[in-house]
Design an enzyme around this catalytic site. Structure first.
Site: not given
Length: 409
Positions: A10, A149, A291, A363
């Site tokens: 970002r 997102q 997540e 992950r």
């Protein structure tokens, strides 16, 4: 811990859209962030990734470019709205699996805002953005129930649009709302006017994006497997520099580990988790913290009581279908796991050794090493996929053990 990927990407994007140079300090150096830096450099900015701090000099988006999204959702979704400001043709593609991840809502919104996008009607990679040097902007209605997102992507570029942007969500609840809060907060730090006072609506006023030097926080979601070491061993782990206040979804780990029966304390040194004699089962809605699902699922498979994880149907659209993958891999090691449309249920069962496949998903690798730390003979394949957000994870992880532990292939 390395810096936050979400904050780094970002910060890089807004630095490239600002009206002067910025520095992203303690930037995460990983595949996802290097892909973002390369994408912005291809558009016309200068991003120097040679040191720990990354100077960014905005440039004219006045050239044709090709953007490699790899497996980075932030690159695939955040860069196209910015590429609409280019006067060139910008082509997007990525790794084969990225061609299955949704982007259609963002592309449809861009068309509503006056951007010419060609995707062959697929709503996925590959696609091209044909810029004219400016974007009209205005009001768009999207369904962001598949990914927060979608909202962040439009907000990040919105201040540079002629009319700003007014994003309204119409659909099931938006997942991972902390990530939108993160976007709103960083926009305001850059002097952008954002109105988020109304539920399911975010408005960005047109204006200048001020240059700003960012100090990137440690990636809290990446702390999950390390804190889990304390949980599964009855030991103690401290993650340094845990912020007192943050918009990162990973901050939800504090409450989750307490529910699992751990002792959790934050002080000036960081966050310390002390493991219990046995892990308690939990019933938790991870809708805003999706997540974390793989790491939490691994702990539930090791818990002494039943568990239920819910609210995470959207993680089926991440790097892999994480619910199906977790049910398959944990079940293959002996876990009593049931897959639901929006989550997983566990009942206590003894686990055994075997190969834990990662599906090229960092992950999933986190889930694998957690189980491997507690169960003899578990081998985690393709550990290098952790480089997406944590370079040198394998050597760092191995260094925490008093003796060599065969947790990776």
């Amino acid at each position: 811990m390395p810096g936050s990927k979400s904050l780094t990407n970002r910060a890089l994007l807004l630095a490239a859209l600002a009206d002067g140079p910025s520095v992203v300090r303690r930037a995460l150096r990983s595949r996802d962030t290097l892909l973002m830096a390369a994408a912005l450099s291809g558009l016309g900015s200068e991003v120097d990734t040679s040191d720990e701090d990354w100077p960014v000099t905005p440039g004219r988006f006045d050239r044709d470019a090709q953007v490699d999204c790899g497996l980075a959702g932030t690159v695939m979704r955040f860069v196209p709205p910015a590429a609409g400001l280019s006067s060139g043709t910008v082509a997007f593609d990525g790794d084969p699996h990225m061609r299955t991840r949704p982007i259609g809502e963002v592309l449809a919104a861009m068309r509503t805002l006056g951007v010419d996008v060609e995707d062959g009607g697929r709503g996925t990679l590959p696609f091209e953005v044909w810029g004219t040097g400016s974007v009209r902007g205005g009001r768009v209605v999207i369904d962001a129930s598949a990914s927060s997102q979608f909202v962040s992507a439009l907000l990040l570029a919105g201040a540079r649009y002629d009319e700003g942007i007014d994003v309204r969500h119409d659909g099931k609840p938006v997942p991972s709302l902390p990530h939108i809060d993160m976007t709103v907060a960083i926009l305001r730090e850059h002097g952008v006017e954002v109105d988020d006072s109304e539920a399911n609506r975010w408005s960005v006023a047109p204006g200048v994006v001020k240059p700003l030097d960012h100090q990137i926080e440690p990636d809290l979601s990446n702390a999950a497997p390390f804190l889990a070491l304390a949980a599964v061993t009855g030991g103690r782990v401290t993650v340094r520099d845990w912020p007192a206040s943050t918009t990162q979804a990973g901050d939800g780990l504090r409450d989750i580990f307490e529910q699992l029966g751990c002792t959790v304390a934050r002080d000036d040194d960081g966050l310390t988790v002390t493991g219990p004699d046995r892990l308690e089962g939990i019933d938790v809605d991870l809708h805003d913290h999706g997540e974390l699902t793989p790491a939490v699922a691994a702990l539930c498979a090791l818990a002494a009581g039943p568990s239920h994880l819910r609210g995470v149907a959207h993680v089926r659209g991440h790097e892999t279908d994480r619910l199906a993958a977790l049910a398959t891999e944990l079940g293959g090691l002996g876990a009593d796991v049931v897959e639901h449309p929006d989550g997983l249920s566990f009942r206590p069962a003894p686990l055994h050794g075997g190969i834990f496949h990662t599906y090229a998903d960092h992950r999933m690798a986190h889930a694998g090493v957690i189980v491997a730390a507690a169960v003899e003979g578990v081998l985690v394949e393709d550990i290098d996929t952790t480089g997406k957000t944590f370079p040198d994870f394998a050597s760092f992880w191995s260094g925490l053990f008093e003796r060599p532990t065969p947790v990776v292939l």
